[in-house]
Design an enzyme around this catalytic site. Structure first.
Site, PDB file in Angstrom:
ATOM      1  N   HIS A   1      55.693  78.708 -12.107  1.00 22.61           N
ATOM      2  CA  HIS A   1      55.720  79.681 -11.017  1.00 22.61           C
ATOM      3  C   HIS A   1      54.303  79.794 -10.457  1.00 22.61           C
ATOM      4  O   HIS A   1      53.386  79.082 -10.903  1.00 22.61           O
ATOM      5  CB  HIS A   1      56.268  81.029 -11.503  1.00 22.61           C
ATOM      6  CG  HIS A   1      55.597  81.555 -12.737  1.00 22.61           C
ATOM      7  ND1 HIS A   1      54.267  81.910 -12.769  1.00 22.61           N
ATOM      8  CD2 HIS A   1      56.058  81.736 -14.003  1.00 22.61           C
ATOM      9  CE1 HIS A   1      53.948  82.323 -13.977  1.00 22.61           C
ATOM     10  NE2 HIS A   1      55.011  82.209 -14.756  1.00 22.61           N
ATOM     11  N   GLU A   2      54.150  80.709  -9.505  1.00 22.76           N
ATOM     12  CA  GLU A   2      52.876  80.843  -8.809  1.00 22.76           C
ATOM     13  C   GLU A   2      51.711  81.097  -9.783  1.00 22.76           C
ATOM     14  O   GLU A   2      50.590  80.679  -9.527  1.00 22.76           O
ATOM     15  CB  GLU A   2      53.012  81.992  -7.792  1.00 22.76           C
ATOM     16  CG  GLU A   2      51.963  82.039  -6.711  1.00 22.76           C
ATOM     17  CD  GLU A   2      51.833  80.776  -5.867  1.00 22.76           C
ATOM     18  OE1 GLU A   2      52.830  80.022  -5.707  1.00 22.76           O
ATOM     19  OE2 GLU A   2      50.713  80.527  -5.383  1.00 22.76           O
TER      20      GLU A   2
ATOM     21  N   HIS B   1      51.276  79.741 -12.767  1.00 24.85           N
ATOM     22  CA  HIS B   1      50.812  78.435 -13.253  1.00 24.85           C
ATOM     23  C   HIS B   1      50.047  77.695 -12.152  1.00 24.85           C
ATOM     24  O   HIS B   1      49.026  77.050 -12.417  1.00 24.85           O
ATOM     25  CB  HIS B   1      52.004  77.560 -13.666  1.00 24.85           C
ATOM     26  CG  HIS B   1      52.814  78.105 -14.795  1.00 24.85           C
ATOM     27  ND1 HIS B   1      54.062  78.638 -14.630  1.00 24.85           N
ATOM     28  CD2 HIS B   1      52.543  78.189 -16.119  1.00 24.85           C
ATOM     29  CE1 HIS B   1      54.549  79.024 -15.802  1.00 24.85           C
ATOM     30  NE2 HIS B   1      53.644  78.772 -16.719  1.00 24.85           N
TER      31      HIS B   1
ATOM     32  N   GLY C   1      46.452  81.809 -18.635  1.00 26.00           N
ATOM     33  CA  GLY C   1      46.651  83.058 -17.906  1.00 26.00           C
ATOM     34  C   GLY C   1      46.270  84.253 -18.756  1.00 26.00           C
ATOM     35  O   GLY C   1      46.546  84.294 -19.959  1.00 26.00           O
ATOM     36  N   GLU C   2      45.646  85.237 -18.113  1.00 22.01           N
ATOM     37  CA  GLU C   2      45.274  86.461 -18.840  1.00 22.01           C
ATOM     38  C   GLU C   2      46.485  87.338 -19.149  1.00 22.01           C
ATOM     39  O   GLU C   2      46.358  88.304 -19.897  1.00 22.01           O
ATOM     40  CB  GLU C   2      44.250  87.262 -18.027  1.00 22.01           C
ATOM     41  CG  GLU C   2      42.883  86.624 -18.039  1.00 22.01           C
ATOM     42  CD  GLU C   2      41.810  87.445 -17.363  1.00 22.01           C
ATOM     43  OE1 GLU C   2      40.640  87.058 -17.455  1.00 22.01           O
ATOM     44  OE2 GLU C   2      42.138  88.467 -16.728  1.00 22.01           O
ATOM     45  N   LYS C   3      47.650  87.025 -18.567  1.00 23.09           N
ATOM     46  CA  LYS C   3      48.846  87.826 -18.909  1.00 23.09           C
ATOM     47  C   LYS C   3      49.073  87.778 -20.418  1.00 23.09           C
ATOM     48  O   LYS C   3      49.424  88.765 -21.029  1.00 23.09           O
ATOM     49  CB  LYS C   3      50.083  87.329 -18.171  1.00 23.09           C
ATOM     50  CG  LYS C   3      51.300  88.217 -18.464  1.00 23.09           C
ATOM     51  CD  LYS C   3      52.486  87.833 -17.644  1.00 23.09           C
ATOM     52  CE  LYS C   3      53.226  86.660 -18.220  1.00 23.09           C
ATOM     53  NZ  LYS C   3      53.887  86.949 -19.522  1.00 23.09           N
TER      54      LYS C   3
ATOM     55  N   ARG D   1      60.083  84.278 -17.828  1.00 24.18           N
ATOM     56  CA  ARG D   1      61.173  85.096 -18.387  1.00 24.18           C
ATOM     57  C   ARG D   1      61.693  86.144 -17.405  1.00 24.18           C
ATOM     58  O   ARG D   1      62.736  86.746 -17.653  1.00 24.18           O
ATOM     59  CB  ARG D   1      60.733  85.739 -19.706  1.00 24.18           C
ATOM     60  CG  ARG D   1      60.570  84.691 -20.816  1.00 24.18           C
ATOM     61  CD  ARG D   1      60.276  85.297 -22.157  1.00 24.18           C
ATOM     62  NE  ARG D   1      60.416  84.333 -23.224  1.00 24.18           N
ATOM     63  CZ  ARG D   1      59.410  83.720 -23.857  1.00 24.18           C
ATOM     64  NH1 ARG D   1      58.169  83.970 -23.494  1.00 24.18           N
ATOM     65  NH2 ARG D   1      59.646  82.851 -24.828  1.00 24.18           N
TER      66      ARG D   1
END
Ligand code: PAF
Length: 286
Positions: free
Chosen positions: A33-34, A36, A146-148, A190
């Site tokens: 997705h955006e 990545h 990603g920091e997520k 997800r």
């Protein structure tokens, strides 16, 4: 763009690319997705060539988790990466990554404990083990995450520091800020599990977290603020809050108020079939 499944061709393609300058690696499990693609764009600013790995890593899924259901839109993923100027896509098979007799586990204690490590035993061992292998296979100069997945990033940096990795060196393991939908929900593969109603309710998560950060930064009591946050999530349609915690942003040690060290609010909560995670920076209270 080369798409490679075998380790020997991967090694020679990667060393060929490194002759042009630094090589970046963006490890993924696909279903891009955006978020990545933002990692890939950031990687292009740091390197002459970008390699992306796509591997749904069985080691990091628990027995009751979504390994079989995890989306695998391979052709769409490859089209997206082609459009981003990626040089190499590494798509190892599970048998190639973990051949018969594979017996090694990398376990990073401390930062792996608690938070997602509590609800997902063995998850971060699986992440550390596969990321170490991906690093040794591709031997990138820089890697981006990603920091997520804030705890994951802390685990990978700890592993790289502790094992004296040189490709990439721990200082070249870069975190990229979370990419969000218009309503603030962090992008995640997800999110696809949510119904339209759950997707609308899911925006409660970033909203309630932003309110909690603002309250803590104004000096509000941290345990009371975290309790209010959990109540808001349940009222907003979440069925359970796995954790809502304030931690030292780097060591992930528990803290009860933001002080001299950078702090992070980290939350995991369940809605429908999805378990959503997010985190935000918290500035020191006045
Ligand atoms: O964040 C992910 O997508 C995965 O945990 C990673 C880092 C690619 C390891 O499988």
């Amino acid at each position: 763009m080369q798409t490679i499944e075998g380790l020997d061709p991967l090694r020679s393609a990667a060393s060929q690319l490194r002759r042009d300058g630094p090589l970046a690696l963006v490890p993924t499990m696909g279903a891009l997705h955006e978020g990545h693609l933002t990692l890939v764009r950031a990687a292009r600013r740091h390197a002459a060539h970008v390699a992306v790995s796509i591997f749904v890593n069985p080691l990091q899924f628990g027995a009751n988790e979504d390994l079989a259901a995890y989306p695998r839109p391979r052709e769409r993923d490859l089209d997206l990466l082609r459009g981003e100027g990626v040089s190499l896509v590494w798509t190892p098979t599970a048998e190639g990554m973990y051949p018969a007799g594979f017996a090694t586990n990398i376990s990073v204690s401390g930062v792996s404990d608690g938070l997602c490590g509590a609800a997902r035993p063995g998850h971060f061992d699986g992440v550390a083990t596969v990321v170490c292998k991906l690093f040794n296979q591709v031997r990138p100069d820089v890697a981006l995450f990603g920091e997520k997945d804030w705890q994951q990033l802390a685990v990978i940096r700890r592993m790289a520091r502790d094992l004296d990795l040189v490709r990439p060196h721990v200082d070249r393991i870069l975190g990229v800020p979370t990419v969000r939908e218009a309503d603030g929900l962090a992008m995640s593969s997800r999110n696809a599990y949510l119904t339209a109603e759950q997707r609308a309710q899911a925006a409660t998560l970033p909203r309630a977290m932003a309110d909690a950060v603002a309250a803590i930064e104004r000096g509000a009591d941290v345990p009371a603020t975290l309790a209010t946050l959990s109540t808001a999530l349940i009222a907003g349609g979440f069925t359970a809050v796995d954790y809502a915690e304030l931690r030292d942003a780097d060591s992930l040690a528990a803290i009860d108020r933001p002080g001299a060290v950078p702090a992070r609010l980290l939350v995991a909560a369940r809605i429908g079939r999805a378990r959503l995670i997010d985190n935000l920076a918290v500035a020191p209270a006045p």
